[in-house]
Design a protein around this motif. Structure first.
Motif, short mmCIF file in Angstrom:
data_model
loop_
_atom_site.label_atom_id
_atom_site.label_comp_id
_atom_site.label_asym_id
_atom_site.label_seq_id
_atom_site.Cartn_x
_atom_site.Cartn_y
_atom_site.Cartn_z
N GLN A 18 36.83 33.74 39.21
CA GLN A 18 36.70 35.26 39.01
C GLN A 18 36.02 36.02 39.71
O GLN A 18 36.35 36.95 40.33
N ALA A 19 34.85 35.44 40.14
CA ALA A 19 33.73 36.14 41.12
C ALA A 19 34.42 36.12 42.57
O ALA A 19 34.43 37.16 43.12
N GLN A 20 35.39 35.21 42.84
CA GLN A 20 36.01 35.01 44.18
C GLN A 20 37.39 36.18 44.02
O GLN A 20 37.35 36.82 45.35
N ARG A 21 38.04 36.13 43.01
CA ARG A 21 38.98 37.24 42.92
C ARG A 21 38.28 38.69 42.91
O ARG A 21 38.97 39.50 43.62
N LEU A 22 37.03 38.85 42.36
CA LEU A 22 36.59 40.21 42.18
C LEU A 22 36.09 40.46 43.63
O LEU A 22 35.98 41.65 44.27
N GLN A 23 35.65 39.58 44.63
CA GLN A 23 35.23 39.76 45.95
C GLN A 23 36.40 40.29 46.67
O GLN A 23 36.47 41.26 47.35
N HIS A 24 37.69 39.60 46.57
CA HIS A 24 38.80 39.98 47.19
C HIS A 24 39.37 41.43 46.85
O HIS A 24 39.82 42.42 47.63
N THR A 41 45.37 38.81 47.97
CA THR A 41 45.69 38.28 46.68
C THR A 41 45.32 36.91 46.68
O THR A 41 45.40 36.01 47.73
N VAL A 42 44.91 36.36 45.59
CA VAL A 42 44.35 34.97 45.40
C VAL A 42 45.05 34.68 43.86
O VAL A 42 45.50 35.27 43.24
N SER A 43 45.53 33.16 44.01
CA SER A 43 46.03 32.58 42.67
C SER A 43 45.19 31.51 42.41
O SER A 43 44.47 30.94 43.24
N PHE A 44 45.35 31.13 41.00
CA PHE A 44 44.46 29.79 40.43
C PHE A 44 45.17 28.63 40.67
O PHE A 44 46.41 28.72 40.12
N ILE A 97 42.05 48.56 40.58
CA ILE A 97 41.03 48.79 39.47
C ILE A 97 41.45 48.00 38.51
O ILE A 97 40.69 47.41 37.57
N ALA A 98 42.92 47.88 37.98
CA ALA A 98 43.46 47.20 36.84
C ALA A 98 42.71 45.88 37.23
O ALA A 98 42.60 44.70 36.36
N ASP A 99 43.27 45.02 38.29
CA ASP A 99 42.82 43.74 38.67
C ASP A 99 41.20 43.45 38.60
O ASP A 99 40.93 42.60 38.18
N ALA A 100 40.49 44.36 38.96
CA ALA A 100 39.23 44.49 38.79
C ALA A 100 38.60 44.62 37.26
O ALA A 100 37.77 43.43 36.95
N ARG A 101 39.28 45.16 36.46
CA ARG A 101 38.72 45.03 35.11
C ARG A 101 39.33 43.88 34.56
O ARG A 101 38.50 43.17 33.73
#
Length: 130
Positions: A18-24, A41-44, A97-101
């Protein structure tokens, strides 16, 4: 004790992902007005069974948004073509913003799980000392 360490490993992998996702997401927001910028975008992915920690996740490769960038009319822009248009970015701030939340809430949930496991482990150690 291996169940506790596995739970901590799963939670820690979720925190890292999630930290990496928030970085992107933050990079996307910072470049929302950069001409020609493509949204990242990233996927897990679940980690492989060979690692011994079932349920852990990793971040896959970064993917660039393949949608067509918006065309912006501004004849005074240095990148404008003969019609006065230039390519904007593919970033939509509402989506970012939605992805960040979502990433923030997932990070908080993993952090809460990490703390719960730590408290359970400390409680078990207290019981074993008695």
């Amino acid at each position: 004790m291996s169940d506790f360490s596995n739970a901590l490993s799963v939670s820690a992998s979720g925190l890292k992902a999630q930290a990496q996702r928030l970085q992107h997401v933050s990079e996307n927001i910072a470049n929302a007005d950069t001409p020609g910028y493509r949204r990242k975008t990233v996927s897990f992915e679940a980690t492989h069974a060979g690692t011994g920690t079932a349920g852990a996740v990793t971040v896959s490769r970064v993917h660039l948004d393949q949608s067509a960038p918006q065309r912006i009319y501004d004849p005074s822009h240095p990148l404008a073509d003969e019609t006065g248009h230039y390519q904007g970015s593919t970033v939509d701030l509402m989506i970012e913003i939605a992805d960040a939340r979502e990433a923030q809430r997932s990070y908080e949930a993993n952090l809460k799980m990490f703390d719960q496991v730590r408290q359970m482990s400390a409680g078990l150690m207290d019981l074993l000392r008695r």
